[in-house]
Design a protein around this motif. Sequence first.
Motif, PDB file in Angstrom:
ATOM      1  N   ASN A 141       8.264 -13.448  10.515  1.00  0.00           N
ATOM      2  CA  ASN A 141       7.302 -13.818  10.779  1.00  0.00           C
ATOM      3  C   ASN A 141       7.163 -14.496   9.346  1.00  0.00           C
ATOM      4  O   ASN A 141       6.573 -15.663   8.663  1.00  0.00           O
ATOM      5  N   VAL A 142       6.941 -13.526   8.238  1.00  0.00           N
ATOM      6  CA  VAL A 142       7.390 -14.485   6.862  1.00  0.00           C
ATOM      7  C   VAL A 142       7.944 -15.941   6.627  1.00  0.00           C
ATOM      8  O   VAL A 142       7.549 -16.790   5.900  1.00  0.00           O
ATOM      9  N   ILE A 143       8.956 -15.206   6.985  1.00  0.00           N
ATOM     10  CA  ILE A 143      10.830 -16.017   6.210  1.00  0.00           C
ATOM     11  C   ILE A 143       9.838 -17.303   6.994  1.00  0.00           C
ATOM     12  O   ILE A 143      10.217 -18.797   6.941  1.00  0.00           O
ATOM     13  N   SER A 149       6.949 -24.130   6.312  1.00  0.00           N
ATOM     14  CA  SER A 149       6.080 -24.843   5.090  1.00  0.00           C
ATOM     15  C   SER A 149       6.573 -25.855   4.851  1.00  0.00           C
ATOM     16  O   SER A 149       6.675 -27.121   3.789  1.00  0.00           O
ATOM     17  N   VAL A 150       7.837 -25.903   4.710  1.00  0.00           N
ATOM     18  CA  VAL A 150       9.651 -26.538   3.800  1.00  0.00           C
ATOM     19  C   VAL A 150       8.771 -27.471   5.080  1.00  0.00           C
ATOM     20  O   VAL A 150       9.595 -28.751   4.381  1.00  0.00           O
ATOM     21  N   LEU A 151       9.512 -27.633   6.145  1.00  0.00           N
ATOM     22  CA  LEU A 151       9.908 -28.426   6.994  1.00  0.00           C
ATOM     23  C   LEU A 151       8.917 -29.245   7.085  1.00  0.00           C
ATOM     24  O   LEU A 151       8.507 -30.731   6.792  1.00  0.00           O
ATOM     25  N   ASP A 153       6.369 -30.394   4.456  1.00  0.00           N
ATOM     26  CA  ASP A 153       6.312 -30.928   3.247  1.00  0.00           C
ATOM     27  C   ASP A 153       7.525 -31.721   3.376  1.00  0.00           C
ATOM     28  O   ASP A 153       7.145 -33.392   3.129  1.00  0.00           O
ATOM     29  N   LYS A 154       8.534 -31.502   3.772  1.00  0.00           N
ATOM     30  CA  LYS A 154       9.671 -32.611   3.770  1.00  0.00           C
ATOM     31  C   LYS A 154       9.161 -33.764   5.128  1.00  0.00           C
ATOM     32  O   LYS A 154       9.238 -35.009   4.820  1.00  0.00           O
ATOM     33  N   LYS A 155       8.778 -33.302   6.263  1.00  0.00           N
ATOM     34  CA  LYS A 155       7.632 -34.484   7.574  1.00  0.00           C
ATOM     35  C   LYS A 155       7.330 -35.421   6.562  1.00  0.00           C
ATOM     36  O   LYS A 155       6.498 -36.393   6.839  1.00  0.00           O
ATOM     37  N   SER A 156       6.127 -34.532   5.254  1.00  0.00           N
ATOM     38  CA  SER A 156       4.887 -35.372   5.073  1.00  0.00           C
ATOM     39  C   SER A 156       5.144 -36.365   3.879  1.00  0.00           C
ATOM     40  O   SER A 156       5.054 -37.591   3.400  1.00  0.00           O
ATOM     41  N   THR A 157       6.720 -36.396   3.458  1.00  0.00           N
ATOM     42  CA  THR A 157       6.958 -37.203   2.942  1.00  0.00           C
ATOM     43  C   THR A 157       7.851 -38.569   2.966  1.00  0.00           C
ATOM     44  O   THR A 157       7.978 -39.170   2.976  1.00  0.00           O
ATOM     45  N   MET A 158       8.166 -38.049   4.312  1.00  0.00           N
ATOM     46  CA  MET A 158       9.154 -39.529   4.873  1.00  0.00           C
ATOM     47  C   MET A 158       8.448 -40.412   5.627  1.00  0.00           C
ATOM     48  O   MET A 158       7.476 -40.996   5.312  1.00  0.00           O
TER      49      MET A 158
END
Length: 158
Positions: A141-143, A149-151, A153-158
């Motif tokens: 769950n932590v992983i 979170s990384v995904l 962040d990537k989506k929000s910068t597209m």
Amino acid sequence: MDKEAIFYELMETIYETSRVINSYESIPRKYGTEDELYMIEVHTLNVIGDQVKTTTSEIAEIKNCTKSAVSQMVDKLIKKDLVVKYRNPDNYRELNIELTPKGKLVYDYHKKLDLEEYRNYLKKLEQFTAEDFEKYITLLNVINRKTQSVLNDKKSTM
């Protein structure tokens, strides 16, 4: 081995498990009907069946994918007579999705199959305690949260 090396090995094992599961999921199977279905289709049926009645947006949120991808999948499932889509009588803008009787058959068959398969795995893992499994769930769950979170962040910068 030190903690960092063991964790590195764990992460590599998780990636290998992911690759094996992806290969396994790419093989079509029969789930109580004559139709050959891919796991992605059956898992979509599971989401719909678990919700009883749902929408494209709800499925996308649960499966962490786009509404467009869900719409395409739902259209495939409609063509296979596994789900129906209809207007919500209380909200005309909303389309509800439900299992057909054939879809319910596949849903039930897959649930039973999973239960049998998980029991077989459990027999091979007798040396592990419930607490061991709980620790592993916590770790994953932590992983997963970090990866999600990384995904995001990537989506929000597209």
